[in-house]
Design an enzyme around this catalytic site. Structure first.
Site, PDB file in Angstrom:
ATOM      1  N   GLU A   1      -6.951   4.640   7.925  1.00  0.00           N
ATOM      2  CA  GLU A   1      -6.716   6.056   7.632  1.00  0.00           C
ATOM      3  C   GLU A   1      -7.962   6.681   6.993  1.00  0.00           C
ATOM      4  O   GLU A   1      -8.278   7.844   7.223  1.00  0.00           O
ATOM      5  CB  GLU A   1      -5.479   6.201   6.728  1.00  0.00           C
TER       6      GLU A   1
ATOM      7  N   GLY B   1       2.157   1.852  10.945  1.00  0.00           N
ATOM      8  CA  GLY B   1       3.155   2.918  10.847  1.00  0.00           C
ATOM      9  C   GLY B   1       3.840   3.230  12.168  1.00  0.00           C
ATOM     10  O   GLY B   1       4.492   4.266  12.310  1.00  0.00           O
TER      11      GLY B   1
ATOM     12  N   ASN C   1       0.864  -1.185   0.000  1.00  0.00           N
ATOM     13  CA  ASN C   1       0.000   0.000   0.000  1.00  0.00           C
ATOM     14  C   ASN C   1       0.897   1.230   0.000  1.00  0.00           C
ATOM     15  O   ASN C   1       1.513   1.551   1.017  1.00  0.00           O
ATOM     16  CB  ASN C   1      -0.901  -0.040   1.256  1.00  0.00           C
TER      17      ASN C   1
ATOM     18  N   GLU D   1      -5.848  -5.123  10.532  1.00  0.00           N
ATOM     19  CA  GLU D   1      -4.840  -4.078  10.681  1.00  0.00           C
ATOM     20  C   GLU D   1      -5.078  -3.321  11.985  1.00  0.00           C
ATOM     21  O   GLU D   1      -5.799  -2.310  11.991  1.00  0.00           O
ATOM     22  CB  GLU D   1      -4.934  -3.094   9.503  1.00  0.00           C
TER      23      GLU D   1
ATOM     24  N   HIS E   1      -9.715   1.167   4.996  1.00  0.00           N
ATOM     25  CA  HIS E   1      -8.413   1.328   5.675  1.00  0.00           C
ATOM     26  C   HIS E   1      -8.616   2.273   6.871  1.00  0.00           C
ATOM     27  O   HIS E   1      -9.398   3.224   6.788  1.00  0.00           O
ATOM     28  CB  HIS E   1      -7.386   1.899   4.691  1.00  0.00           C
TER      29      HIS E   1
ATOM     30  N   SER F   1       3.037  -2.493  10.353  1.00  0.00           N
ATOM     31  CA  SER F   1       4.493  -2.507  10.589  1.00  0.00           C
ATOM     32  C   SER F   1       5.164  -3.815  10.174  1.00  0.00           C
ATOM     33  O   SER F   1       6.098  -4.287  10.845  1.00  0.00           O
ATOM     34  CB  SER F   1       4.804  -2.180  12.056  1.00  0.00           C
TER      35      SER F   1
ATOM     36  N   LYS G   1       0.079   4.285  -0.265  1.00  0.00           N
ATOM     37  CA  LYS G   1      -0.568   5.465   0.348  1.00  0.00           C
ATOM     38  C   LYS G   1      -0.368   6.713  -0.527  1.00  0.00           C
ATOM     39  O   LYS G   1      -0.241   6.594  -1.735  1.00  0.00           O
ATOM     40  CB  LYS G   1      -0.060   5.687   1.777  1.00  0.00           C
TER      41      LYS G   1
END
Ligand code: PEP
Length: 254
Positions: free
Chosen positions: A100, A176, A8, A170, A98, A215, A10
């Site tokens: 985010e 991250g 991904n 996730e 996701h 991660s 991003k």
């Protein structure tokens, strides 16, 4: 079950940089490895056509996914990209829900469910992301929270409308951050989700995959990817570095 590794990217790379990274990855992979492992890249919308054109022209086996898809089919929805538009580009996967998108853009479970429906109606395979925030993990209430998220995302899906859904666990606290969920944590969550999904009319034991993201790096990939119930990984940061991404792919024992 064929393992899957998804990068991904991003909001990174313009379309020229994305082309370079696709080509670098293609040269770095062992010949025909994609017959044994599904390898997907999810670039920004602006790079989708460039990458898919190269994939089609050079018959690459790396596959391209969008990072998102609209909940709407067409009309007055400025800024949106529809499942049909993606499908016309030969894109076959879309990441949906996701964290985010959920946190930064306020996407609700209802909106995510509409996106999943639109994706499957247009033969896009949804990569459905779900994950708990750190407070939830610490309160030990994560399983009901996660099952509810998954159930809401796929509500109303019919057997004949579904291709090969990918469920991506996730945990938000692992994205991250450098903190990776333990293999035991991941097995616990994926087993619970798999049990829940196995009762659904669309569930196909041969096709539905359950993966982990958060991660993932060359250091922890082997343990995750060589665990039976974990069918693959979704990789953010490390997918922008071809050497690391290739090491993650190569950590799968074939
Ligand atoms: C992601 O964004 O889906 C992700 C897993 O990111 P990272 O690997 O950087 O934690």
């Amino acid at each position: 079950m064929k393992k899957i590794v998804i990068g991904n990217w991003k909001l990174n790379l313009d379309h020229l940089e994305a082309i370079q990274l696709l080509q670098k990855l293609n040269y770095s992979l062992d010949v025909n490895i994609e017959d044994k492992i599904d390898i997907l890249l999810a670039p920004s919308h602006t790079s989708l056509r460039s990458l898919q054109t190269i994939v089609d022209a050079d018959s690459l086996k790396i596959q391209i996914s969008s990072q998102d898809v609209s909940a709407y089919t067409e009309g007055a929805y400025t800024g949106e990209v529809s499942a049909m538009q993606l499908q016309k580009l030969n894109i076959t996967y879309s990441i949906i829900g996701h964290s985010e998108r959920r946190l930064v853009f306020g996407e609700s479970d209802e909106l995510i469910n509409l996106k999943v429906h639109n994706a499957v109606d247009n033969n896009l395979v949804p990569i459905v992301c779900f994950g708990e925030p750190e407070e939830n993990r610490n309160s030990n209430n994560y399983l009901p929270y996660l099952l509810n998220q998954v159930n809401l995302a796929i509500k109303g899906l019919r057997k004949d409308k579904v291709n090969e859904i990918i469920f991506a666990y996730e945990p938000i606290w692992a994205i991250g951050t450098g903190k990776v969920a333990s293999v035991e944590n991941t097995i616990e969550v994926l087993s619970a989700v798999k049990k829940e999904i196995s009762n659904k009319p669309f569930y196909d034991e041969e096709k539905t995959r359950f993966i982990y993201g958060g991660s993932v790096s060359p250091t922890n990939a082997s343990e995750l990817l060589n665990t039976k119930i974990i069918d693959g990984v979704l990789v953010g940061g490390a997918s922008l570095d071809t050497d690391k991404f290739v090491q993650i792919i190569k950590s799968i024992k074939l």
